[in-house]
Design an enzyme around this catalytic site. Structure first.
Site, PDB file in Angstrom:
ATOM      1  N   LYS A  13       0.839  -1.202   0.000  1.00  0.00           N
ATOM      2  CA  LYS A  13       0.000   0.000   0.000  1.00  0.00           C
ATOM      3  C   LYS A  13       0.878   1.258   0.000  1.00  0.00           C
ATOM      4  O   LYS A  13       0.657   2.177  -0.777  1.00  0.00           O
ATOM      5  CB  LYS A  13      -0.913   0.031   1.242  1.00  0.00           C
ATOM      6  CG  LYS A  13      -1.824  -1.183   1.357  1.00  0.00           C
ATOM      7  CD  LYS A  13      -2.738  -1.097   2.561  1.00  0.00           C
ATOM      8  CE  LYS A  13      -2.026  -1.139   3.910  1.00  0.00           C
ATOM      9  NZ  LYS A  13      -1.376  -2.451   4.221  1.00  0.00           N
ATOM     10  N   ARG A  88      -9.814   1.153   8.557  1.00  0.00           N
ATOM     11  CA  ARG A  88      -9.427  -0.230   8.832  1.00  0.00           C
ATOM     12  C   ARG A  88     -10.515  -0.996   9.560  1.00  0.00           C
ATOM     13  O   ARG A  88     -10.358  -2.174   9.823  1.00  0.00           O
ATOM     14  CB  ARG A  88      -8.213  -0.206   9.765  1.00  0.00           C
ATOM     15  CG  ARG A  88      -6.904  -0.417   9.086  1.00  0.00           C
ATOM     16  CD  ARG A  88      -5.867  -0.287  10.189  1.00  0.00           C
ATOM     17  NE  ARG A  88      -4.748  -1.128   9.949  1.00  0.00           N
ATOM     18  CZ  ARG A  88      -3.645  -0.712   9.333  1.00  0.00           C
ATOM     19  NH1 ARG A  88      -3.553   0.507   8.877  1.00  0.00           N
ATOM     20  NH2 ARG A  88      -2.640  -1.537   9.169  1.00  0.00           N
ATOM     21  N   ARG A 127      11.649  -6.697   5.009  1.00  0.00           N
ATOM     22  CA  ARG A 127      11.564  -5.233   4.853  1.00  0.00           C
ATOM     23  C   ARG A 127      12.516  -4.553   5.833  1.00  0.00           C
ATOM     24  O   ARG A 127      12.665  -4.973   6.975  1.00  0.00           O
ATOM     25  CB  ARG A 127      10.146  -4.737   5.125  1.00  0.00           C
ATOM     26  CG  ARG A 127      10.089  -3.194   5.164  1.00  0.00           C
ATOM     27  CD  ARG A 127       8.703  -2.627   5.138  1.00  0.00           C
ATOM     28  NE  ARG A 127       7.903  -3.029   6.266  1.00  0.00           N
ATOM     29  CZ  ARG A 127       6.615  -2.716   6.396  1.00  0.00           C
ATOM     30  NH1 ARG A 127       6.012  -2.004   5.463  1.00  0.00           N
ATOM     31  NH2 ARG A 127       5.941  -3.113   7.445  1.00  0.00           N
ATOM     32  N   ARG A 160      11.279  -2.801  11.119  1.00  0.00           N
ATOM     33  CA  ARG A 160      10.244  -2.159  11.939  1.00  0.00           C
ATOM     34  C   ARG A 160       9.946  -3.062  13.126  1.00  0.00           C
ATOM     35  O   ARG A 160      10.018  -4.285  13.018  1.00  0.00           O
ATOM     36  CB  ARG A 160       8.974  -1.989  11.084  1.00  0.00           C
ATOM     37  CG  ARG A 160       8.610  -0.549  10.843  1.00  0.00           C
ATOM     38  CD  ARG A 160       7.555  -0.394   9.788  1.00  0.00           C
ATOM     39  NE  ARG A 160       6.258  -0.945  10.149  1.00  0.00           N
ATOM     40  CZ  ARG A 160       5.156  -0.787   9.412  1.00  0.00           C
ATOM     41  NH1 ARG A 160       5.217  -0.080   8.303  1.00  0.00           N
ATOM     42  NH2 ARG A 160       4.020  -1.315   9.789  1.00  0.00           N
ATOM     43  N   ARG A 171      -0.928  -9.277  12.929  1.00  0.00           N
ATOM     44  CA  ARG A 171      -1.464  -8.183  12.113  1.00  0.00           C
ATOM     45  C   ARG A 171      -2.373  -8.740  11.024  1.00  0.00           C
ATOM     46  O   ARG A 171      -3.401  -8.156  10.706  1.00  0.00           O
ATOM     47  CB  ARG A 171      -0.306  -7.381  11.484  1.00  0.00           C
ATOM     48  CG  ARG A 171       0.408  -6.502  12.496  1.00  0.00           C
ATOM     49  CD  ARG A 171       1.812  -6.137  12.059  1.00  0.00           C
ATOM     50  NE  ARG A 171       1.871  -5.317  10.871  1.00  0.00           N
ATOM     51  CZ  ARG A 171       2.963  -5.160  10.125  1.00  0.00           C
ATOM     52  NH1 ARG A 171       4.087  -5.759  10.467  1.00  0.00           N
ATOM     53  NH2 ARG A 171       2.944  -4.392   9.066  1.00  0.00           N
TER      54      ARG A 171
HETATM   55  P1  AP5 Z   1       4.859  -1.629   1.808  1.00  0.00           P
HETATM   56  O1  AP5 Z   1       4.576  -0.771   0.630  1.00  0.00           O
HETATM   57  O2  AP5 Z   1       5.579  -1.034   2.958  1.00  0.00           O
HETATM   58  O3  AP5 Z   1       3.490  -2.330   2.292  1.00  0.00           O
HETATM   59  P2  AP5 Z   1       2.292  -1.772   3.160  1.00  0.00           P
HETATM   60  O4  AP5 Z   1       1.069  -2.457   2.658  1.00  0.00           O
HETATM   61  O5  AP5 Z   1       2.289  -0.277   3.193  1.00  0.00           O
HETATM   62  O6  AP5 Z   1       2.724  -2.391   4.563  1.00  0.00           O
HETATM   63  P3  AP5 Z   1       2.614  -1.875   6.044  1.00  0.00           P
HETATM   64  O7  AP5 Z   1       3.320  -2.914   6.873  1.00  0.00           O
HETATM   65  O8  AP5 Z   1       3.109  -0.467   6.200  1.00  0.00           O
HETATM   66  O9  AP5 Z   1       1.071  -1.934   6.272  1.00  0.00           O
HETATM   67  P4  AP5 Z   1       0.320  -2.095   7.569  1.00  0.00           P
HETATM   68  O10 AP5 Z   1      -1.083  -1.899   7.122  1.00  0.00           O
HETATM   69  O11 AP5 Z   1       0.575  -3.342   8.333  1.00  0.00           O
HETATM   70  O12 AP5 Z   1       0.961  -1.008   8.509  1.00  0.00           O
HETATM   71  P5  AP5 Z   1       0.616   0.523   8.845  1.00  0.00           P
HETATM   72  O13 AP5 Z   1       1.892   1.237   8.832  1.00  0.00           O
HETATM   73  O14 AP5 Z   1      -0.526   1.027   8.041  1.00  0.00           O
HETATM   74  O15 AP5 Z   1       5.621  -2.930   1.290  1.00  0.00           O
HETATM   75  C1  AP5 Z   1       6.034  -3.935   2.186  1.00  0.00           C
HETATM   76  C2  AP5 Z   1       7.350  -4.566   1.704  1.00  0.00           C
HETATM   77  O16 AP5 Z   1       7.115  -5.233   0.460  1.00  0.00           O
HETATM   78  C3  AP5 Z   1       8.454  -3.539   1.423  1.00  0.00           C
HETATM   79  O17 AP5 Z   1       9.684  -4.116   1.755  1.00  0.00           O
HETATM   80  C4  AP5 Z   1       8.358  -3.293  -0.108  1.00  0.00           C
HETATM   81  O18 AP5 Z   1       9.593  -2.922  -0.664  1.00  0.00           O
HETATM   82  C5  AP5 Z   1       7.899  -4.666  -0.600  1.00  0.00           C
HETATM   83  N1  AP5 Z   1       7.011  -4.620  -1.761  1.00  0.00           N
HETATM   84  C6  AP5 Z   1       6.003  -3.733  -2.010  1.00  0.00           C
HETATM   85  N2  AP5 Z   1       5.372  -4.048  -3.166  1.00  0.00           N
HETATM   86  C7  AP5 Z   1       5.998  -5.161  -3.655  1.00  0.00           C
HETATM   87  C8  AP5 Z   1       5.809  -5.971  -4.812  1.00  0.00           C
HETATM   88  N3  AP5 Z   1       4.833  -5.706  -5.696  1.00  0.00           N
HETATM   89  N4  AP5 Z   1       6.632  -7.041  -4.997  1.00  0.00           N
HETATM   90  C9  AP5 Z   1       7.622  -7.321  -4.089  1.00  0.00           C
HETATM   91  N5  AP5 Z   1       7.859  -6.582  -2.972  1.00  0.00           N
HETATM   92  C10 AP5 Z   1       7.050  -5.517  -2.756  1.00  0.00           C
HETATM   93  O19 AP5 Z   1       0.065   0.378  10.342  1.00  0.00           O
HETATM   94  C11 AP5 Z   1       0.909  -0.034  11.396  1.00  0.00           C
HETATM   95  C12 AP5 Z   1       0.118  -0.113  12.684  1.00  0.00           C
HETATM   96  O20 AP5 Z   1      -0.416   1.181  13.029  1.00  0.00           O
HETATM   97  C13 AP5 Z   1      -1.112  -1.036  12.661  1.00  0.00           C
HETATM   98  O21 AP5 Z   1      -0.763  -2.397  12.892  1.00  0.00           O
HETATM   99  C14 AP5 Z   1      -1.945  -0.422  13.796  1.00  0.00           C
HETATM  100  O22 AP5 Z   1      -1.448  -0.802  15.051  1.00  0.00           O
HETATM  101  C15 AP5 Z   1      -1.717   1.077  13.630  1.00  0.00           C
HETATM  102  N6  AP5 Z   1      -2.707   1.701  12.723  1.00  0.00           N
HETATM  103  C16 AP5 Z   1      -2.443   2.303  11.527  1.00  0.00           C
HETATM  104  N7  AP5 Z   1      -3.582   2.769  10.973  1.00  0.00           N
HETATM  105  C17 AP5 Z   1      -4.582   2.461  11.830  1.00  0.00           C
HETATM  106  C18 AP5 Z   1      -5.999   2.649  11.811  1.00  0.00           C
HETATM  107  N8  AP5 Z   1      -6.614   3.250  10.778  1.00  0.00           N
HETATM  108  N9  AP5 Z   1      -6.726   2.164  12.844  1.00  0.00           N
HETATM  109  C19 AP5 Z   1      -6.132   1.552  13.902  1.00  0.00           C
HETATM  110  N10 AP5 Z   1      -4.801   1.339  13.982  1.00  0.00           N
HETATM  111  C20 AP5 Z   1      -4.031   1.785  12.970  1.00  0.00           C
END
Ligand code: AP5
Length: 215
Positions: A13, A88, A127, A160, A171
């Site tokens: 994402k 979410r 990552r 991370r 997660r």
């Molecule tokens: P990346 O682009 O970083 O993936 P992502 O989907 O953004 O992953 P996140 O881990 O950031 O998502 P998340 O939803 O768990 O965490 P968030 O930060 O939102 O890519 C991942 C890896 O894959 C990278 O190494 C990249 O290079 C690689 N990659 C990408 N595309 C690829 C491809 N096509 N092929 C191969 N490799 C690829 O949230 C973290 C925490 O915050 C949550 O767990 C929660 O505790 C809290 N939080 C955040 N938002 C909320 C909310 N709205 N409500 C409640 N809690 C929340």
């Protein structure tokens, strides 16, 4: 263009959001990044959410809604925005609708980056991120050119805190329970576009651009 990016943890994402933000010249609003910034700053809010975020659970809806409401009140979203990581839960998606109605806007695209659990665990375990400038790497698909140093600022890259196999699986469970219903919510409203996130990044970029009409 007002857009939401959805998908399991590690689906790509953030990677796609950055790409679209650059192409369309609109802000990328990542609730995960916002929470991590608060945690790194040592603010009261950061201290409050640290344990929750690092365990892979969700921060409570009312707090997240307040954070997003405040962010969407800024002038830079007038020409559109990309929400990454919000909504979410169904409660968050309903509140987002109310908020959009109140400012006479609507969510035009919800891009769902679809990736199965086993790929997710492998991807997130490899990552690494730069703690200084935030640039993201993947030791398998996108490593830095100099071992473990950030290409942009030379800082040693790190995993991370929530990217260990146990928390990644937590997660994913949280995603299945709380976030998959949100995908159905948007599917029923005919704004959901699904993209195969197992394809190489550039291929996903092309598909995403196609879906949003090359905007
Ligand atoms: P990346 O682009 O970083 O993936 P992502 O989907 O953004 O992953 P996140 O881990 O950031 O998502 P998340 O939803 O768990 O965490 P968030 O930060 O939102 O890519 C991942 C890896 O894959 C990278 O190494 C990249 O290079 C690689 N990659 C990408 N595309 C690829 C491809 N096509 N092929 C191969 N490799 C690829 O949230 C973290 C925490 O915050 C949550 O767990 C929660 O505790 C809290 N939080 C955040 N938002 C909320 C909310 N709205 N409500 C409640 N809690 C929340």
């Amino acid at each position: 263009m007002n857009l939401v990016l959805m998908g399991p943890p590690g689906a790509g994402k953030g990677t796609q959001a950055k790409f679209i933000a650059e192409k369309a010249g609109i802000p990328h609003i990542s609730t995960g990044d916002m929470l991590r910034e608060e945690m790194a700053s040592g603010s009261e809010l950061g201290k409050r959410v640290k344990e929750i975020v690092n365990s892979g659970k969700l921060v409570d809806d009312s707090l997240m809604i307040e954070i997003v409401k405040e962010r969407l009140s800024k002038d830079d979203v007038a020409g559109g925005f990309i929400l990454d990581g919000f909504p979410r839960t169904l409660a968050q998606s309903e509140k987002l609708d109310e908020l959009m109605d109140s400012i006479d806007k609507k969510i035009e695209y919800v891009l769902y980056v679809d990736v199965p659990e086993e790929v997710i665990v492998k991807r997130l375990s490899s990552r690494r991120v730069c703690p200084k400038c935030g640039k993201s790497y993947n030791m398998i698909s996108n490593p830095p050119s100099d071992g473990d140093k950030c290409d942009d600022c030379g800082t040693a890259i790190v995993a991370r805190a929530d990217d260990n196999p146990e928390t990644i699986r937590n997660r994913y469970r949280v995603y299945e329970d709380s976030t998959e219903p949100v995908i159905e919510y948007y599917r029923n409203r005919n704004v959901l576009f699904t993209v195969d996130g197992t394809l190489p990044v550039e291929k996903v970029n092309d598909m995403v651009l196609n879906m949003i009409g090359g905007e």
